[in-house]
Write an enzyme that holds these catalytic residues in place. Structure first.
Site, mmCIF file in Angstrom:
data_model
loop_
_atom_site.group_PDB
_atom_site.id
_atom_site.type_symbol
_atom_site.label_atom_id
_atom_site.label_comp_id
_atom_site.label_asym_id
_atom_site.label_seq_id
_atom_site.Cartn_x
_atom_site.Cartn_y
_atom_site.Cartn_z
ATOM 1 N N LYS A 1 4.703 7.704 -33.189
ATOM 2 C CA LYS A 1 6.115 8.300 -34.144
ATOM 3 C C LYS A 1 7.059 7.320 -34.694
ATOM 4 O O LYS A 1 7.559 7.594 -35.911
ATOM 5 C CB LYS A 1 6.829 9.077 -33.086
ATOM 6 C CG LYS A 1 6.300 10.295 -32.517
ATOM 7 C CD LYS A 1 6.882 10.712 -31.222
ATOM 8 C CE LYS A 1 5.902 11.687 -30.506
ATOM 9 N NZ LYS A 1 6.448 12.226 -29.196
ATOM 10 N N GLU B 1 6.772 16.153 -25.989
ATOM 11 C CA GLU B 1 8.060 15.668 -26.181
ATOM 12 C C GLU B 1 8.355 16.154 -27.397
ATOM 13 O O GLU B 1 7.675 15.823 -28.451
ATOM 14 C CB GLU B 1 8.090 14.207 -25.998
ATOM 15 C CG GLU B 1 7.686 13.678 -24.631
ATOM 16 C CD GLU B 1 7.724 11.995 -24.845
ATOM 17 O OE1 GLU B 1 8.900 11.382 -24.475
ATOM 18 O OE2 GLU B 1 6.661 11.370 -25.084
ATOM 19 N N ARG C 1 -8.262 9.354 -24.887
ATOM 20 C CA ARG C 1 -7.660 9.658 -26.087
ATOM 21 C C ARG C 1 -8.309 9.968 -27.347
ATOM 22 O O ARG C 1 -9.506 9.332 -27.240
ATOM 23 C CB ARG C 1 -6.219 8.588 -26.378
ATOM 24 C CG ARG C 1 -5.261 8.594 -25.305
ATOM 25 C CD ARG C 1 -4.271 7.686 -25.968
ATOM 26 N NE ARG C 1 -3.769 8.191 -27.160
ATOM 27 C CZ ARG C 1 -2.647 7.257 -27.908
ATOM 28 N NH1 ARG C 1 -2.290 6.109 -27.286
ATOM 29 N NH2 ARG C 1 -2.061 7.714 -28.902
#
Length: 770
Positions: free
Chosen positions: A491, A266, A481
């Site tokens: 973020k 993204e 992950r």
């Protein structure tokens, strides 16, 4: 009852009880045994029982169980070789009905191999290898004879073939002698040089080259299970429809059987260390298999997207050493996605809903009262959404399915009156990730859609949506992950750190964004090597930062030329300097390999050493400069001895007067220290961990929240450091090893006349760190 059924087919009681603990297996085996008993009676021989057990244990699609059991009970499948062929056949032919004649041919049904045929085949094989057999006798690899005989008669009984081989070998060679019974000496293995051990052959663009082992060669775990291109249907959980095989055939015609992956970030933030694993996995898996990888921006939320993120993402991908096959955007396909949304509504698989965002949050929202709205009505309302007749939050388009995590009817489109950076004001409705991602994968004919376990709950919607629209369906594979301790990568939390002034920006070297790691001086090879060592597994990997630092040291030791710098300068005057003017000292760029060149360092009567390299009083174990204890100057060829100590009014030592003696005539000193002469002034930034605790986001570990856990000593700036003049022409991101101090990188803040260095890592791991 079940225990008796299972022991009745030859399982031990322990094995039967173990089978009962596996609900799915025990249900299938019970069904198989009952079917067999109805055909053969209650007493089943052990050979039949073993075949039934293996069929139940190895069959992926239970709908074929009765079909296979029928062949076993009719004695048409008699061997494990036949059963393996049968299981492979049904797995490779997921659509009903099966071609019975083709199945039977593939499984050797009705094939009868006579003893004479076996004997002839074994004779032919032994005749072929007769000379080698006579030379090597019983040291010959008998498995080779077995393998070749079995390949000539695929459905022959293995025990019968082995007996024939043993008999004919005995007839040719006679009984074993004492010499035959002696152990065969092992051939000495050629040892690789240390450097060669790290090199592997890699085929790229049709040419074989060598490169250091990286994730490409070290893919393991889940990646070993991946399907081949076009064999998507062999993946467990893959949904097969009547159109699947035709769509896969079209897919292969487009790709030519090539592996295709994509990295789909993204563009609303900077990539971090976890993304480095995703980049390495997606690009690395494609490269390792001669395939291609797309960089596809998931630009479906114009409110949070900025051009700087698009630029930074591509820069980081290329910085890590990967070149995308193509750079695409979800927005490239907005027209097609909209057309498909209309089709989904027409098929009764999507509807316009007016529930508020708050109402449908969480995993147990109330069912939508508009779920059964007529398709014609949803088509009109969806058109109104597109024309801007609904406000934000007043209407959404939802898909009719229940996801793996129980979430019902995910949103496909929502209203947003925000211009898009690429499509401008063309759209006021934007697709969601759940709707967009799998369809973009389908359009680009992705073979392996690799994502973290975070998206596992989306797998059901991924398969459902492609099949609902009758388009090619890729396979989604999830992996664990990569997280690091002592940091945050969210973020939202990084933005909070920037806003509060805890860090300067996204590229502050105390963060673990990729731009921050680059600025701090981490080489891309070190990050790739770190990802390779972590590997690809289903489990989440949470690593200590010092493991990444160790990878950096390995690379920088080979890449970073040596220089000398002093962080806390102490002036030293050599009173008997041996020349009327400055001398030039040759310093090797890499002391372990002088073939890599030298640089010149001036040596004059005034030099500077570290304050900590001098003490007025010594104690046991102290080896550096002190009155009565000389030290050598690295690379200079001289030993210095203190003659006079000069202090300021407060008693602080500000200068030393020393004499020097050539190293070859002086007594060998206890230590050699670094120094600078005619140095350049510079600023040095020394970094430590940004947070005090391993898990700053864990409320049980840090009750006050991550902002309360900041390390006050995470950055120390040395404003008046000195560095030797060999670095004068250094540019941002150039890297050096400052002898005895660590590895340093030139910061972009550097200006003419004032270089700024970031310490990447110390020379050795700090034993005080966790």
């Amino acid at each position: 009852e079940a225990l008796g059924l299972f022991t009745g087919i030859g399982l031990s009681e322990a094995k039967a009880r173990e089978t009962l603990r596996n609900g799915a297996l025990s249900a299938l085996l019970r069904q198989a045994v009952l079917q067999a008993r109805s055909a053969l009676g209650p007493a089943l021989d052990k050979a039949t029982g073993t075949l039934l057990y293996n069929a139940a244990a190895r069959l992926r699609d239970p709908k074929h169980l009765g079909f296979l059991v029928g062949y076993i009970t009719r004695r048409e499948i008699l061997t494990h070789l036949q059963l393996s062929a049968a299981l492979e056949y049904v797995r490779s032919h997921p659509l009903e009905p099966l071609d019975v004649a083709d199945f039977e041919q593939a499984c050797g049904v009705g094939v009868c191999i006579t003893a004479e045929q076996i004997e002839e085949a074994v004779e032919a094989v032994i005749s072929k290898h007769r000379a080698d057999l006579l030379a090597e006798r019983y040291r010959f690899n008998m498995g080779l004879l077995m393998g070749e005989a079995r390949s000539r008669l695929r459905w022959a009984d293995g025990k019968t073939v082995k007996n024939k081989v043993d008999l004919q070998v005995l007839h040719l060679l006679g009984p074993k002698t004492e010499a035959d019974l002696e152990k065969k000496p092992k051939a000495a293995k050629a040892r690789l040089a240390p450097a060669e051990k790290q090199k592997v052959a890699v085929v790229e663009n049709g040419e074989v080259g060598t490169e250091t082992r990286s994730l490409l060669e070290q893919l393991r775990g889940e990646a070993l299970k991946f399907h081949k291109p076009g064999e998507n249907y062999k993946t467990e959980g893959y949904v097969v429809t009547p159109n699947t095989m035709a769509l896969l055939k079209q897919h292969l015609a487009v790709t030519g059987g090539q592996v295709r992956t994509r990295f789909p970030p993204e563009p609303n933030g900077i990539l971090h260390i976890g993304h480095a694993k995703a980049i390495n996995f997606n690009f690395g898996y494609a490269k390792a298999n001669g395939g291609i990888c797309f960089l596809r921006y998931d630009d479906t939320n114009p409110e949070k997207e900025e051009e700087k993120y698009f630029t930074a993402i591509r820069e980081m991908v290329e910085w890590l050493g990967y070149q995308p096959y193509a750079v695409t955007h979800a927005s490239d396909y907005f027209d097609q996605l909209y057309t498909w949304a209309l089709e989904l509504i027409r098929r009764g698989q999507a509807y316009v809903c007016h529930q508020k965002v708050e109402e449908i949050k969480g995993h147990n929202p109330p069912p939508s009262p508009w779920r059964d709205r007529p398709a014609e009505e949803s088509l009109l309302l969806f058109e109104d959404m597109r024309k801007g007749k609904f406000g934000e939050g007043e209407a959404t388009l939802r898909m009719k399915l229940v996801m793996e995590d129980g979430k019902m009817d995910p949103v496909a489109y929502r209203v947003k009156f925000t211009p898009h950076h690429r499509t401008g004001d063309k759209w006021c409705i934007y697709p969601t990730y759940d709707y967009t991602h799998c369809l973009c994968d389908s359009i680009e004919h992705i073979t392996h859609s690799l994502c973290t376990k975070l998206f596992q709950a989306r797998r059901s919607s991924y398969f459902w949506l492609c099949n609902a629209l009758d388009v090619y369906c890729p396979v989604q594979w999830e992996y664990g992950r990569l997280n690091l301790l002592y940091t945050v990568v969210s973020k939202r939390k990084i933005i909070r750190l920037v806003e509060t002034g805890a860090v300067r920006d996204w590229d502050d070297p105390r963060l673990f964004t990729l731009t921050a790691l680059r600025r701090r001086g981490f080489p891309p090879e070190a990050i790739n090597n770190f990802c390779a060592r972590v590997g690809v597994t289903v489990a989440q990997a949470t690593m200590e930062p010092h493991l990444l630092e160790a990878c950096a040291r390995e690379v920088l030791n080979e890449q970073a030329p040596r220089a000398m710098a002093v962080l806390e300068p102490l002036r030293v005057t050599i009173t008997n300097f041996p020349a009327p003017k400055a001398l030039e000292v040759l310093v090797p760029n890499f002391p372990a390999d002088e073939s890599r060149g030298f640089h010149k360092v001036p040596f004059q009567p005034t030099i500077y050493i570290e304050e900590t390299d001098f003490r007025e009083e010594t104690d046991k174990g102290y080896k550096r400069l002190a009155p009565g204890q000389p030290v050598g100057l690295r690379h200079a060829g001289y030993v210095i001895t203190v003659q006079n100590i000069i202090k300021d009014a407060s008693g602080r030592v500000i200068e030393l007067e020393v004499t020097c003696t050539k190293s070859d005539v002086a007594e060998k000193p206890k230590a050699f220290i670094h120094w600078v002469s005619e140095p350049l002034p510079c600023e040095v930034r020394l970094y430590e961990q940004l947070f005090l605790h391993k898990n700053p986001e864990d409320p049980s570990e840090v009750p006050g929240g991550f902002l309360s856990d900041l390390n006050p000593d995470s950055l120390r700036v040395v404003h008046n450091a000195l560095v030797d003049s060999s670095v004068l022409s250094a540019r941002p991101f150039d890297k050096f090893q400052f002898e005895r101090l660590g590895y340093f990188s030139v910061d972009p803040d550097s200006k003419e006349g004032k270089l700024v260095f970031n310490r990447t890592v110390t020379l050795k791991e700090d034993p005080g760190k966790a």
